[in-house]
Design a protein around this motif. Structure first.
Motif, PDB file in Angstrom:
ATOM      1  N   THR A  50     -10.941  -2.196  -8.395  1.00  0.00           N
ATOM      2  CA  THR A  50      -9.503  -2.372  -8.594  1.00  0.00           C
ATOM      3  C   THR A  50      -9.179  -2.237 -10.080  1.00  0.00           C
ATOM      4  O   THR A  50     -10.063  -1.998 -10.904  1.00  0.00           O
ATOM      5  CB  THR A  50      -9.029  -3.716  -8.017  1.00  0.00           C
ATOM      6  N   ASN A 100      -3.879  -1.275  -6.797  1.00  0.00           N
ATOM      7  CA  ASN A 100      -2.801  -2.198  -7.143  1.00  0.00           C
ATOM      8  C   ASN A 100      -1.566  -1.517  -7.712  1.00  0.00           C
ATOM      9  O   ASN A 100      -0.489  -2.118  -7.763  1.00  0.00           O
ATOM     10  CB  ASN A 100      -3.313  -3.209  -8.173  1.00  0.00           C
ATOM     11  N   SER A 120      -1.429  -1.558  -2.434  1.00  0.00           N
ATOM     12  CA  SER A 120      -0.159  -2.268  -2.475  1.00  0.00           C
ATOM     13  C   SER A 120       0.967  -1.270  -2.239  1.00  0.00           C
ATOM     14  O   SER A 120       0.862  -0.096  -2.612  1.00  0.00           O
ATOM     15  CB  SER A 120       0.016  -2.925  -3.853  1.00  0.00           C
ATOM     16  N   GLU A 121       2.035  -1.725  -1.616  1.00  0.00           N
ATOM     17  CA  GLU A 121       3.189  -0.842  -1.434  1.00  0.00           C
ATOM     18  C   GLU A 121       3.827  -0.469  -2.769  1.00  0.00           C
ATOM     19  O   GLU A 121       4.653   0.450  -2.830  1.00  0.00           O
ATOM     20  CB  GLU A 121       4.203  -1.490  -0.505  1.00  0.00           C
ATOM     21  N   GLU A 180       3.404  -5.904  -1.612  1.00  0.00           N
ATOM     22  CA  GLU A 180       2.869  -6.277  -2.925  1.00  0.00           C
ATOM     23  C   GLU A 180       2.543  -7.759  -3.007  1.00  0.00           C
ATOM     24  O   GLU A 180       1.518  -8.155  -3.584  1.00  0.00           O
ATOM     25  CB  GLU A 180       3.871  -5.884  -4.015  1.00  0.00           C
ATOM     26  N   GLU A 181       3.396  -8.594  -2.402  1.00  0.00           N
ATOM     27  CA  GLU A 181       3.214 -10.035  -2.533  1.00  0.00           C
ATOM     28  C   GLU A 181       1.991 -10.564  -1.778  1.00  0.00           C
ATOM     29  O   GLU A 181       1.477 -11.639  -2.093  1.00  0.00           O
ATOM     30  CB  GLU A 181       4.472 -10.783  -2.078  1.00  0.00           C
ATOM     31  N   PHE A 183      -0.763  -8.440  -1.232  1.00  0.00           N
ATOM     32  CA  PHE A 183      -1.809  -7.445  -1.451  1.00  0.00           C
ATOM     33  C   PHE A 183      -3.158  -8.065  -1.810  1.00  0.00           C
ATOM     34  O   PHE A 183      -4.179  -7.782  -1.176  1.00  0.00           O
ATOM     35  CB  PHE A 183      -1.354  -6.483  -2.551  1.00  0.00           C
ATOM     36  N   THR A 184      -3.179  -8.925  -2.812  1.00  0.00           N
ATOM     37  CA  THR A 184      -4.459  -9.481  -3.267  1.00  0.00           C
ATOM     38  C   THR A 184      -5.126 -10.302  -2.171  1.00  0.00           C
ATOM     39  O   THR A 184      -6.327 -10.131  -1.894  1.00  0.00           O
ATOM     40  CB  THR A 184      -4.264 -10.338  -4.526  1.00  0.00           C
ATOM     41  N   TRP A 187      -6.573  -7.801   0.578  1.00  0.00           N
ATOM     42  CA  TRP A 187      -7.839  -7.095   0.349  1.00  0.00           C
ATOM     43  C   TRP A 187      -8.991  -8.066   0.220  1.00  0.00           C
ATOM     44  O   TRP A 187     -10.134  -7.753   0.602  1.00  0.00           O
ATOM     45  CB  TRP A 187      -7.765  -6.113  -0.818  1.00  0.00           C
TER      46      TRP A 187
END
Length: 255
Positions: A50, A100, A120-121, A180-181, A183-184, A187
């Motif tokens: 990443t 990201n 992420s979007e 996005e909110e 995403f972490t 994954w």
């Protein structure tokens, strides 16, 4: 700040490119560090790649490569990019690209070379090579037609337009795009799921699928048979069957 950060925890190695001031552009030293980091120690079952900051990777660091001759360019691709891309392909572990933010040029192809791409979007992908008078490299001309088909590959390469992550997922360029909110956390959960899986089976699944484009049907069926035989000989297979019959979650040990 060093050019990469490495975290090993729970069988997962997370490699983070940390050149946010240049959108994690690929300098020669960063390529060397990535190559070394991909050689993970025993006990690592999944590798995640990443980027720090707002981008995944902006591709080749043009300042680092300014003034290169044609011969030097060929040498860098052969001696620095090829080993890096092959290390991803040949790693026994599944390699996840957690994209990201923007992935551009060689940075896009670095992500696409990974076994699974989760974006992420807020991310995007661009084969921007033609915009500066180049062809797609870092495996782009091999990856794109296999991932998207020849028509989309040609359009992506010739126009060099930016493709939002959601569209990249829709056309099959990547595995998935997530908000996005989340995403972490997403994954991380995906990586943890693979880390809890049967390493021998996952490694052989990767090997079989990676070999498939170069094989005819008979050759691929023979490879499947050999690799499946190897899987049947593992303790993890016995545990998987026992767990299924006992209606419980399997506890894979990697043996």
């Amino acid at each position: 700040m060093s050019e990469i950060e490495i975290s090993d925890e729970g069988g997962i190695r997370v490699i983070t490119m940390t050149r946010p001031e240049v959108m994690n552009a690929l300098s020669s030293s960063l390529r060397r560090r990535l190559l070394a980091a991909l050689n993970a120690p025993d006990g690592i079952r999944v590798i995640v790649l990443t980027g720090a900051g707002r981008a995944f990777c902006a591709g080749q660091d043009l300042a680092d490569g300014q003034g290169l001759t044609p011969e030097e360019t060929e040498r860098i691709l052969a001696e620095e990019y090829v080993p890096l891309l092959m290390a991803i392909a040949e790693a026994p572990q599944p390699v996840i690209a957690a994209v990201n933010g923007p992935a551009v040029g060689a940075g896009a192809n670095l992500a696409l070379a990974c076994d699974v791409v989760i974006a992420s979007e807020a991310a995007s992908f661009s084969q921007a090579f033609s915009c500066i008078g180049l062809i797609p490299d870092a495996g782009g001309t091999w990856l794109l037609p296999r991932l998207t088909g020849s028509a989309r590959a040609m359009g992506l390469a010739l126009f060099g337009e930016t493709l939002p992550a959601a569209e990249a997922a829709r056309i099959g360029l990547i595995w998935e795009a997530v908000p996005e909110e989340t995403f972490t956390a997403h994954w991380q959960a995906r990586a943890a799921r693979l880390a809890a899986g049967p390493p021998a089976a996952l490694s052989r699944t990767k090997a079989a699928l990676r070999a498939s484009p170069g094989h005819g049907l008979a050759e691929q069926l023979a490879l499947e048979a050999r690799l499946q035989g190897e899987c049947v000989g593992t303790e993890d297979f016995a545990e998987g069957v026992a767990a299924f019959l006992e209606k419980r979650a399997p506890r894979f040990t990697g043996r």
